[in-house]
Enzyme design. Sequence first.
Site, PDB file in Angstrom:
ATOM      1  CG  ASP A 252      34.637  32.744  42.045  1.00 38.53           C
ATOM      2  OD1 ASP A 252      34.352  33.922  41.763  1.00 38.53           O
ATOM      3  OD2 ASP A 252      35.556  32.135  41.463  1.00 38.53           O
TER       4      ASP A 252
ATOM      5  CG  ASN B 102      35.509  36.290  43.614  1.00 35.54           C
ATOM      6  OD1 ASN B 102      34.773  36.332  42.646  1.00 35.54           O
ATOM      7  ND2 ASN B 102      36.638  35.596  43.602  1.00 35.54           N
TER       8      ASN B 102
END
Length: 304
Positions: A233, A179
């Site tokens: 993230d 990510n």
Amino acid sequence: MPQTPSVYEIHDDRFRHLIVPSSELEELYSGCRWAEGPVWFADLNCLVWSDIPNERMLRWADDTVSVFRSPSNFTNGNTRDRQGRLVSCEHGSRRVTRTEIDGSITVLASSFEGKRLNSPNDVVVRSDGSVWFTDPTYGIMSDYEGYRAEPEQATRNVYRLDPATGQLDAVVTDFGQPNGLAFSPDESILYVADSSSSHDVNAPRHIRAFDIIDGRSLGNGRVFCNIDNGLPDGFRIDVHGNIWTSAGDGVHCFGPEGKLLGKILVPQTVANLTFGGPRKNRLFITASRSLYAVYTATNGNSLA
């Protein structure tokens, strides 16, 4: 008068020197479906970010929000290269693109070894001009943030694109779902988040670190830190080498050795963040439906 609860959690005294206790978390905008990919334009004094499911990119400047691009091909992560051009990861077209100064779009990468990429997610540009990006499958898992499709790549990779030749190399191939990613201030380390726990509760929720070898390949991969709430993230690094990462309950700050220093608590799940403002001491946070901001006592790394 009752005291307003602090948005800060102190886990290490070093965190006290990185925050401004009197600085409140401000909600600058609400109305997204999933806010992502913030990038600061210092020359224009504005922030651009993605609202992936709404297939648009938004622009914040002088407390006013406008549409920057629509449709956006379900753009997710964004950054700028050393010439100031916008580099973006598009879920819908499954490619990495660059917006030229005249507004035209150049495709940097759309396939690897003759097969389409999964759905490029986040991207950074090194000082030598090389483009590094992650390619999980989030944009092809459903029709919500892209277009449902079967992956053509056997693995979910981290890639490096050579600026001179256009050669695309898979530099890491063993991630569940790679990510966010960022370089250390001296560019000797690349950090990459694995967010595969989003669809597998037993999967990792950590950030890994890799030594950069000759500016082209990665070695000595190791777990840098684990997230204790939600998953990592997008993230950024400040001038001292501290990592500021998204998490389920806000923004978590880790020291260069991987110790949790503290948290900035955010009412919504954080997806990504970036440092901005004239002195890069304002942290802009994309979280679910909203864009937030808070001032810090540190500054963003110019290479983040």
